[in-house]
Scaffold this motif. Structure first.
Motif: not given
Ligand SMILES: Cc1cc2nc3c(=O)[nH]c(=O)nc-3n(C[C@H](O)[C@H](O)[C@H](O)COP(=O)(O)OP(=O)(O)OC[C@H]3O[C@@H](n4cnc5c(N)ncnc54)[C@H](O)[C@@H]3O)c2cc1C
Length: 396
Positions: A10, A12, A44, A48, A249, A350, A374, A378
């Motif tokens: 993702g 992160v 969204a 920010q 991550a 999360p 995050h 995030g």
């Molecule tokens: C409705 C909504 C609106 C939001 N709006 C904003 C915004 O405007 N601005 C902002 O900054 N943030 C926003 N956020 C928050 C932001 O989207 C998250 O904090 C951020 O995307 C988290 O990123 P990440 O990389 O930690 O997680 P993710 O993007 O979920 O990445 C995690 C990855 O882990 C992988 N994974 C999970 N389990 C496994 C496994 N067992 N094996 C292999 N891969 C796996 C998944 O496939 C995924 O690709 C919003 C969230 C939501 C729900």
């Protein structure tokens, strides 16, 4: 330089991969899906730069009662999942108290202050400039009373952190942004914030930059991670990967994942939904419709409505009533709007109850690192905590 494996691609994971790569490490990213297809896809899209203080849990009994009775569109609670969330909610409640929240915000603001500087070079190097709008973020108020009450707190934040804030009347707003037609008392415009018209595509562009600069992206399931003699090993679709360090991550899946190594990280999953509608004219920037608890964000795919938070376990089916309410509310703001194809996406913010992401070394395993939790920001913070983690790893 070390071989480093990052689980989760993702915003992160990809941000971390780029930061480590820039320091000369050989990095492999592993995900069960292509980069940027989960939470980092459906948000969204707001970068920010104004979010200097993380969302505190309201502590006044009237607001808590409104949440408990389901009378708010900002937050809804699944009563059957309450036992699962009771402990993190209590910690969140305590951490949200004035002095504690101020201390957390001091750390948070240091990260948020650099997010544009951390995204900018990646946007340029990945050729993703066309996905970014530097037109700010708006907070819309329908009633004069609510606007008047919001202004002093917004001014306090702007003054404390040196943010650009404009308070505009409904009339000025409608001249600036002709898409907004319905009655609005006014808006707070945070001019420092940026937005992205296709969040998944931005993560894909960053991942492609990582790959072109010599990084490896593999498909595979993180569940196969095991300690190895000299570090860690995991199975990918194309064979085993061995690395000296592993970074978790996995966004909303992280807390469950680290349990297998004996780490208990209470996480609050705040579910959000989105759908797309099609206005005759797109707004120029995203807006939080403050009195109806949703964000409207102009995207390539249409006008994305994202709902507030639903505290519910990850496996529960969709109950998009907050989104339904948002869909009704937007029609009073932008009457010339056509339905989309009805597809409803959901994902989970999360959130850690202490409101700061977990970035750093795992306490009891050599070569194991965390970068998750995050919450609401995030998409904004991914490249920044990527840099922080890369620095910690090099300093260790
Ligand atoms: C409705 C909504 C609106 C939001 N709006 C904003 C915004 O405007 N601005 C902002 O900054 N943030 C926003 N956020 C928050 C932001 O989207 C998250 O904090 C951020 O995307 C988290 O990123 P990440 O990389 O930690 O997680 P993710 O993007 O979920 O990445 C995690 C990855 O882990 C992988 N994974 C999970 N389990 C496994 C496994 N067992 N094996 C292999 N891969 C796996 C998944 O496939 C995924 O690709 C919003 C969230 C939501 C729900």
């Amino acid at each position: 330089m070390s071989e480093i494996l990052i689980l989760g691609a993702g915003m992160v994971g990809v941000g971390t991969a780029l930061a480590l790569q820039a320091r000369g490490h050989a990095v492999t990213l592993l995900d069960r899906r292509p980069p940027g297809q989960e939470t980092s896809f459906g948000n969204a899209g707001v970068i920010q730069a104004e979010a200097m203080e993380p969302y505190a849990m309201p502590r006044d009994p009237a607001t808590l009662l409104r949440y408990a009775l389901g009378r708010s569109n900002d937050v809804s609670l699944s009563w059957r999942d309450l036992p699962r969330f009771a402990r993190p909610l209590l910690t969140y409640f305590r951490a949200s108290a004035g002095r504690s929240h101020a201390e957390i915000s001091r750390h948070y603001a240091r990260m948020i202050a650099r997010v544009r500087d951390d995204h900018r070079p990646l946007i340029e190097a990945s050729g993703a400039g066309a996905l970014i709008r530097e037109s700010g973020l708006g907070e819309l108020y329908r009633s004069e009373g609510r606007l008047e009450r919001a202004v002093p707190e917004a001014r306090r934040k702007a003054d404390t952190y040196g943010l650009q804030l404009r308070v505009v009347s409904g009339e000025v707003l409608q001249t600036e942004d002709p898409a907004i037609k319905g009655p609005v008392a006014g808006a707070l415009i945070w001019d420092d914030s940026w937005s992205c018209i296709d969040p998944g595509a931005l993560v894909t562009a960053y991942a492609e930059l990582f790959r072109k600069s010599g990084g490896t992206i593999l498909n595979g399931n993180a569940d196969s991670l095991q300690p190895a003699q000299t570090g860690w090993r995991v199975q990918s679709d194309t064979g085993e990967v061995v690395a000296e360090h592993t970074v978790i991550a996995l966004g909303p899946w992280s807390a469950d994942f680290v349990k297998r190594f004996g780490y208990s990280v209470p996480m609050l999953l705040k579910r959000g939904y989105h759908t797309h509608l099609h206005p005759l004219v797109q707004p120029t920037r995203p807006y939080l419709d403050a009195e109806h608890g949703y964000v409207l964000a102009p995207m390539r795919a249409g006008l994305r409505l994202t709902s507030g938070a639903e505290l519910v376990a990850q496996h529960r089916p969709q109950r998009p009533f907050q989104l339904d309410q948002a869909t009704r509310a937007i029609r009073t703001l932008i009457p010339d709007i056509a339905d989309g194809n009805g597809t409803i996406w959901h994902g989970h913010r999360p959130c850690l109850p202490g409101m700061l992401p977990r970035v750093g070394k795992a306490a009891r395993h050599r070569g194991l690192w965390f970068n998750f939790g995050h919450g609401h920001q995030g998409f904004t913070l991914g490249p920044t905590t990527g840099h922080l983690l890369a620095q910690m790893l090099d300093d260790a």
